[in-house]
Structures are given as structure tokens and as C-alpha cells.
Design an enzyme around this catalytic site. Structure first.
Site, mmCIF file in Angstrom:
data_model
loop_
_atom_site.group_PDB
_atom_site.id
_atom_site.type_symbol
_atom_site.label_atom_id
_atom_site.label_comp_id
_atom_site.label_asym_id
_atom_site.label_seq_id
_atom_site.Cartn_x
_atom_site.Cartn_y
_atom_site.Cartn_z
ATOM 1 N N SER A 155 0.665 -1.068 0.174
ATOM 2 C CA SER A 155 -0.333 -0.094 0.075
ATOM 3 C C SER A 155 0.632 1.345 -0.006
ATOM 4 C CB SER A 155 -0.937 0.018 1.321
ATOM 5 O OG SER A 155 -1.564 1.124 1.287
ATOM 6 N N ARG A 177 -0.574 8.247 5.621
ATOM 7 C CA ARG A 177 -1.501 7.854 5.972
ATOM 8 C C ARG A 177 -2.736 8.001 5.726
ATOM 9 N NH1 ARG A 177 -0.416 3.953 10.508
ATOM 10 N NH2 ARG A 177 1.662 4.272 10.816
ATOM 11 N N HIS A 222 -3.985 6.566 2.489
ATOM 12 C CA HIS A 222 -4.424 4.391 3.070
ATOM 13 C C HIS A 222 -5.786 4.581 3.730
ATOM 14 C CE1 HIS A 222 -2.616 0.927 4.322
ATOM 15 N NE2 HIS A 222 -2.923 0.967 5.460
#
Lengths: 212, 212
Positions: free
Chosen positions: B14, B37, B40
Site C-alpha cells: 500500500s 497514512r 491509506h
């Protein structure tokens, strides 16, 4: 600073703004409530185009919830966001197994995600339940495998896992499965989306609007 | 079905996919971790363009967290998602007051949101704390008013409230306030975004990557 601070006024204004921007979506009232609540929770109008709702979903999920179905979630954030007092009116509860010791041990032993091990752990409790997966593509993949093997039979699936590794693929597989579902095409989704969809269904079940 | 199910492999893939799509953003390493993040957690690359991080944010927030700062959240979903064991390494805890009886009573009495009343209730505990607002624009508006009145002095604010009623305005006001912040321009945001930003900061504080 000057800003609207009454919760009912905020909710009403938000719904009006989203309704005006959505225009005619060609959706039924229940489906429209679900899409509206997802957009309200994400601030992202793209969801109008990305959310897919199975034609039997609203009827199947509200009947299950009215009849006392539990809601099984992949992660604790999803559990936390669900309106558990509305769910309790039918007799159901929210269940998440990701922090169970057995689940952590099984995941570590096999080198798989805990969310995936949690679906296996809860499979026996899924018959007639609503399963809400907001985060982990692996949980949705594993759930579909358990169903195909006759080991799990949920009444409906809210499947909105997120990300760039497997999420789009897991959700495409959900669209082909023989179960009423809500999903989001592509990489977007997440806990907030799953929670918004579930809470929309709870409001539809008890035929109420509300501010959570 | 064939899919990646090892958590570390998923995390690594990812990150690689997001890094490839982001290209050169002209961000420092810490800021880049925060944006990565958030993407994600939302599956939405638009955040690369929408997230704004104050130049002193990473230094201020990681110093505070290392020194034992608490994290104060607007809603329980944000509290639930924060990695509380990483926070506890510095000595801090996650605090949310939205379910306090006093908060509910104050909100009902004045016809304001509970998230807003919760900020007032917690203002005395905010000195040096990190405040994370993922949901309610009114909480962020009220926090900025409390700061302007000298009644609250957080070390940093993660302000990503969401929606079409006040969210963009509250976040624009945050960008003008004299405090290190992370925010998202426009209507998008939410609990997932606030949690992703906070957990990125916790990983930066202890200089670790990780899979939550």
C-alpha cells in the site's frame, strides 16, 4: 465567530444541501437515505457515483434488524460508531472479535490479518446477521470464501473496505455474490462509510430521522 | 480467491502504491508520512491536494506526545481508532467527554451540539494536549473561540471535521489560528482522517512504522 450550532438545524441544512447537489439520482427513498448519510459523513459527493446498493438490500437488512439480527464488524472503530441503542430495540447487538485473544493468536500463527481471522472466528454467529466491513479487504475476501463454502450465511453485507491493496477487488467480488449488499466501487470507503450506511439502515428500520 | 493476506506485506504494498502515485509532493518526511497514512485510510488520493500541515506541527506534536500529552477527541469513534498503547508510552491517554452526563445536559439546555459542549467541558485539561476533531465543525469553532478567550491552550490541533455545514469555514479559521495544526481544505474529512493523522504522529514520535 458566527456559526450554526443547533444539532437539528445542522442536520436539516446538511440534508438540504446534499439533496440539492445530488439532484435526481433515480434511487428509491431508502437508497437515497443511505447515499445521503454517507456523503454527510465523508463530505465527498463522489460517493453518489460510487455507492452500489443491491435491489433487495433495504428490505433484507431492515427486516433482519427489526427481527433482532446482530451486526458483526471487522474493527472496533466501526463497532463504536454504530447506534447500538437503536440496534437494541430489535434485540441485536454489535459484535467485533478483532481483540479476542484467540483471533490474535490465529492471525499471528498463520501470518494473516486479524480482521480475516476475526471473520472465521465469528462465522458460526453470522447466520441472519448483518456484517459490516469498513476497513480490511481481507475480511471481506474471507467472508465471501466462508459463504461459498457454506460456513457463513449473513442476511446482508455492508462491505466498504478501503485502500489500494485488494479493496476494489474484494468489493467487485461482493457485487457478484448472492447476498444483499452495500458497497463502494474503487479504492474509497472506510469505517466512516460503513458506519454511515449501517446507521442509515437503523433509521430506516425504525422509520426515524436523527442526528447521529 | 487469491489475495494478499499478510499484514506487513499489505502495508508495504500500500505504501509503495501510494508513494508511486503521489510522486514528488515537496513535503518533509514527517508530513509525507501523515499524508500517506490519510490516503491509506480513505483510499482517496485527493487528500494529497487537500491536506494542509502547519510547518511547526510535526515538531510540536511529537514533542508533546513524547512528553506525555493527552489526546482529546470530539467523538468516541476517534478515541477508539487512536493507538492508545503507543500514546501510553509517553504517559498520555485519550480523552473524550461526549458521553459525560454533564456534557449532554449542557448541550440539551442550550440547544447546542454535544461535541461543542464537550470542548468547553475539557478546556481546562487542554493545556499542552493534542486535540483531534474528526467529526463536528461546531467543536472546532468552539475550540478556536476558547483559545481566543485564553481558556484553552493545546499544543497542536488535528482538525478534520466534515460536511457541508460549517466544516470548510471552521477549518479555514483553524488555518489562521496561532497553533500548529493539520487540516483538510473543503468539505472532506472525518473520523478516519483524524485517526490516520494522529496515528501517523504517534509513529513519528516513536520513530516506527507499523500496521495499524
Amino acid at each position: 465567530m458566527s456559526y450554526l450550532n443547533n444539532p437539528r438545524a445542522i442536520e436539516a441544512q446538511s440534508r438540504a444541501i446534499i439533496a440539492a447537489r445530488l439532484g435526481a439520482l433515480g434511487l428509491g427513498a431508502g437508497e437515497r437515505d443511505i447515499v445521503t448519510r454517507i456523503i454527510h459523513a465523508t463530505g465527498d459527493l463522489e460517493y453518489a457515483r460510487l455507492v452500489v446498493i443491491h435491489p433487495r438490500l433495504v428490505a433484507a437488512a431492515t427486516a433482519a434488524l427489526r427481527g433482532g439480527a446482530d451486526i458483526i464488524t471487522d474493527i472496533e472503530m466501526v463497532r463504536q460508531g454504530i447506534n447500538s441503542s437503536m440496534l437494541a430495540r430489535g434485540g441485536g447487538q454489535v459484535i467485533c472479535a478483532i481483540r479476542e485473544r484467540e483471533v490474535a493468536a490465529a492471525a499471528a500463527a498463520r501470518g494473516v490479518t486479524r480482521a480475516m481471522a476475526a471473520m472465521e472466528f465469528l462465522a458460526p454467529r453470522m447466520t441472519g446477521a448483518v456484517v459490516a466491513i469498513g476497513n480490511a479487504p481481507t475480511a471481506l475476501f474471507r467472508l465471501l470464501e466462508l459463504m461459498a463454502a457454506g460456513r457463513a450465511a449473513p442476511a446482508a453485507i455492508i462491505g466498504t473496505p478501503v485502500g489500494f491493496v485488494g479493496a476494489a477487488e474484494a468489493k467487485a467480488a461482493l457485487e457478484k455474490a448472492d447476498v444483499p449488499f452495500i458497497t463502494v466501487r474503487g479504492t474509497r470507503g472506510g469505517s466512516t462509510v460503513a458506519v454511515a450506511a449501517v446507521n442509515a439502515l437503523l433509521h430506516l428500520t425504525w422509520d426515524e430521522e436523527g442526528d447521529d
